[in-house]
Design a protein around this motif. Structure first.
Motif, PDB file in Angstrom:
ATOM      1  N   GLU A  44      36.410  39.852  41.085  1.00 15.65           N
ATOM      2  CA  GLU A  44      37.628  40.011  41.874  1.00 15.65           C
ATOM      3  C   GLU A  44      37.251  40.641  43.207  1.00 15.65           C
ATOM      4  OE1 GLU A  44      41.295  41.537  39.946  1.00 15.65           O
ATOM      5  OE2 GLU A  44      41.321  42.917  41.627  1.00 15.65           O
ATOM      6  N   CYS A  45      37.628  39.957  44.265  1.00 16.23           N
ATOM      7  CA  CYS A  45      37.384  40.492  45.609  1.00 16.23           C
ATOM      8  C   CYS A  45      38.079  41.843  45.741  1.00 16.23           C
ATOM      9  CB  CYS A  45      37.928  39.506  46.638  1.00 16.23           C
ATOM     10  SG  CYS A  45      37.595  39.990  48.336  1.00 16.23           S
ATOM     11  N   SER A  46      37.470  42.785  46.456  1.00 17.14           N
ATOM     12  CA  SER A  46      38.099  44.098  46.627  1.00 17.14           C
ATOM     13  C   SER A  46      39.180  44.066  47.708  1.00 17.14           C
ATOM     14  CB  SER A  46      37.046  45.162  46.963  1.00 17.14           C
ATOM     15  OG  SER A  46      36.431  44.879  48.201  1.00 17.14           O
ATOM     16  N   HIS A  47      39.348  42.925  48.378  1.00 16.70           N
ATOM     17  CA  HIS A  47      40.382  42.807  49.422  1.00 16.70           C
ATOM     18  C   HIS A  47      41.693  42.291  48.831  1.00 16.70           C
ATOM     19  CE1 HIS A  47      42.130  40.648  53.081  1.00 16.70           C
ATOM     20  NE2 HIS A  47      42.228  41.942  53.331  1.00 16.70           N
ATOM     21  N   ALA A  48      41.622  41.298  47.960  1.00 18.25           N
ATOM     22  CA  ALA A  48      42.795  40.780  47.258  1.00 18.25           C
ATOM     23  C   ALA A  48      42.288  40.159  45.964  1.00 18.25           C
ATOM     24  CB  ALA A  48      43.541  39.767  48.113  1.00 18.25           C
ATOM     25  N   ALA A  49      43.215  39.787  45.096  1.00 20.73           N
ATOM     26  CA  ALA A  49      42.819  39.367  43.744  1.00 20.73           C
ATOM     27  C   ALA A  49      42.314  37.926  43.726  1.00 20.73           C
ATOM     28  CB  ALA A  49      43.986  39.541  42.798  1.00 20.73           C
ATOM     29  N   ILE A  50      41.193  37.697  44.343  1.00 18.70           N
ATOM     30  CA  ILE A  50      40.589  36.367  44.406  1.00 18.70           C
ATOM     31  C   ILE A  50      39.284  36.395  43.601  1.00 18.70           C
ATOM     32  CG2 ILE A  50      39.460  34.716  45.954  1.00 18.70           C
ATOM     33  CD1 ILE A  50      42.481  34.762  46.240  1.00 18.70           C
ATOM     34  N   PRO A  51      39.080  35.416  42.698  1.00 20.72           N
ATOM     35  CA  PRO A  51      37.827  35.387  41.934  1.00 20.72           C
ATOM     36  C   PRO A  51      36.625  35.098  42.838  1.00 20.72           C
ATOM     37  CG  PRO A  51      39.509  33.991  40.917  1.00 20.72           C
ATOM     38  CD  PRO A  51      40.012  34.347  42.286  1.00 20.72           C
ATOM     39  N   GLU A  63      30.176  35.139  48.748  1.00 21.80           N
ATOM     40  CA  GLU A  63      31.206  35.135  49.790  1.00 21.80           C
ATOM     41  C   GLU A  63      32.560  34.772  49.203  1.00 21.80           C
ATOM     42  OE1 GLU A  63      30.249  33.002  53.387  1.00 21.80           O
ATOM     43  OE2 GLU A  63      32.342  32.498  53.692  1.00 21.80           O
ATOM     44  N   CYS A  64      33.565  35.579  49.513  1.00 21.95           N
ATOM     45  CA  CYS A  64      34.929  35.293  49.088  1.00 21.95           C
ATOM     46  C   CYS A  64      35.460  34.124  49.913  1.00 21.95           C
ATOM     47  CB  CYS A  64      35.803  36.535  49.304  1.00 21.95           C
ATOM     48  SG  CYS A  64      37.527  36.265  48.864  1.00 21.95           S
ATOM     49  N   TRP A  65      36.048  33.125  49.235  1.00 22.77           N
ATOM     50  CA  TRP A  65      36.467  31.923  49.968  1.00 22.77           C
ATOM     51  C   TRP A  65      37.717  32.141  50.788  1.00 22.77           C
ATOM     52  CZ3 TRP A  65      41.323  30.263  48.839  1.00 22.77           C
ATOM     53  CH2 TRP A  65      41.845  30.550  47.582  1.00 22.77           C
ATOM     54  N   LEU A  66      38.483  33.217  50.472  1.00 18.94           N
ATOM     55  CA  LEU A  66      39.776  33.327  51.164  1.00 18.94           C
ATOM     56  C   LEU A  66      39.623  33.829  52.600  1.00 18.94           C
ATOM     57  CD1 LEU A  66      42.741  32.828  50.968  1.00 18.94           C
ATOM     58  CD2 LEU A  66      43.061  35.107  50.026  1.00 18.94           C
ATOM     59  N   HIS A  67      38.950  34.964  52.778  1.00 17.11           N
ATOM     60  CA  HIS A  67      38.822  35.501  54.146  1.00 17.11           C
ATOM     61  C   HIS A  67      37.374  35.703  54.563  1.00 17.11           C
ATOM     62  CE1 HIS A  67      42.805  37.205  52.677  1.00 17.11           C
ATOM     63  NE2 HIS A  67      43.139  36.329  53.597  1.00 17.11           N
ATOM     64  N   GLY A  68      36.439  35.332  53.696  1.00 11.26           N
ATOM     65  CA  GLY A  68      35.044  35.311  54.128  1.00 11.26           C
ATOM     66  C   GLY A  68      34.247  36.592  54.008  1.00 11.26           C
ATOM     67  N   SER A  69      34.799  37.632  53.352  1.00 13.75           N
ATOM     68  CA  SER A  69      33.959  38.821  53.147  1.00 13.75           C
ATOM     69  C   SER A  69      32.809  38.457  52.211  1.00 13.75           C
ATOM     70  CB  SER A  69      34.765  39.960  52.505  1.00 13.75           C
ATOM     71  OG  SER A  69      35.541  40.607  53.468  1.00 13.75           O
ATOM     72  N   ARG A  70      31.643  39.010  52.495  1.00 18.25           N
ATOM     73  CA  ARG A  70      30.489  38.795  51.620  1.00 18.25           C
ATOM     74  C   ARG A  70      30.152  40.099  50.925  1.00 18.25           C
ATOM     75  NH1 ARG A  70      26.179  34.954  54.614  1.00 18.25           N
ATOM     76  NH2 ARG A  70      27.681  33.417  55.326  1.00 18.25           N
ATOM     77  N   LEU A  81      33.972  42.400  57.178  1.00 18.05           N
ATOM     78  CA  LEU A  81      35.416  42.533  56.997  1.00 18.05           C
ATOM     79  C   LEU A  81      35.996  41.192  56.537  1.00 18.05           C
ATOM     80  CD1 LEU A  81      36.123  44.625  60.196  1.00 18.05           C
ATOM     81  CD2 LEU A  81      36.174  45.440  57.823  1.00 18.05           C
ATOM     82  N   PRO A  82      37.200  41.196  55.957  1.00 15.70           N
ATOM     83  CA  PRO A  82      38.145  42.315  55.897  1.00 15.70           C
ATOM     84  C   PRO A  82      37.946  43.260  54.706  1.00 15.70           C
ATOM     85  CG  PRO A  82      39.190  40.340  55.075  1.00 15.70           C
ATOM     86  CD  PRO A  82      37.830  39.928  55.567  1.00 15.70           C
ATOM     87  N   ALA A  83      37.131  42.930  53.718  1.00 16.01           N
ATOM     88  CA  ALA A  83      36.939  43.859  52.603  1.00 16.01           C
ATOM     89  C   ALA A  83      36.170  45.089  53.092  1.00 16.01           C
ATOM     90  CB  ALA A  83      36.173  43.176  51.471  1.00 16.01           C
TER      91      ALA A  83
END
Ligand code: FES
Length: 111
Positions: A44-51, A63-70, A81-83
């Motif tokens: 779970e991304c620490s920015h939002a609940a995205i696997p 890398e999180c696919w939603l906003h690109g934090s790695r 950022l944004p995480a």
């Protein structure tokens, strides 16, 4: 320190990919990184609940696919950022071709 739990065969996770595993109710992303090592982080991304397991493996990051934090798979720290908060990192063992994960985070992050 919790007992290592068998997750899958190492062959089930080709290099450069990640899978999602449910371990005793915890969602874990098991990653076969480009350095050849296996890593496990909370899925779970620490920015939002995205696997994170649905994201891209790049080097030793996921890398999180939603906003690109790695997230650095060795430390759980976001490298962009944004995480801003790290994710839990779990110790991984590869034995006899199988991947084992312990649920005690190695980086002390339990959120
Ligand atoms: S939800 Fe992962 S970076 Fe925003």
């Amino acid at each position: 320190m919790s007992e290592p739990i068998r997750i899958c065969a190492a062959d089930d996770v080709p290099k450069g990919t990640a899978i999602r595993a449910d371990v005793d109710g915890a969602e874990i992303a098991v990653v076969h990184a480009d350095d050849g090592n296996f890593y496990a982080v909370r899925d779970e991304c620490s920015h939002a609940a995205i696997p994170l397991s649905e994201g891209e493996v790049d080097g030793c990051t996921l890398e999180c696919w939603l906003h690109g934090s790695r997230f650095d798979l060795r430390t759980g720290e976001p490298t962009g950022l944004p995480a801003t908060e790290p994710v839990p990192v779990y110790p991984v063992d590869v034995r006899d071709g199988d991947v084992y994960v312990s649920l005690t985070p190695s980086n002390g992050v339990t959120r």
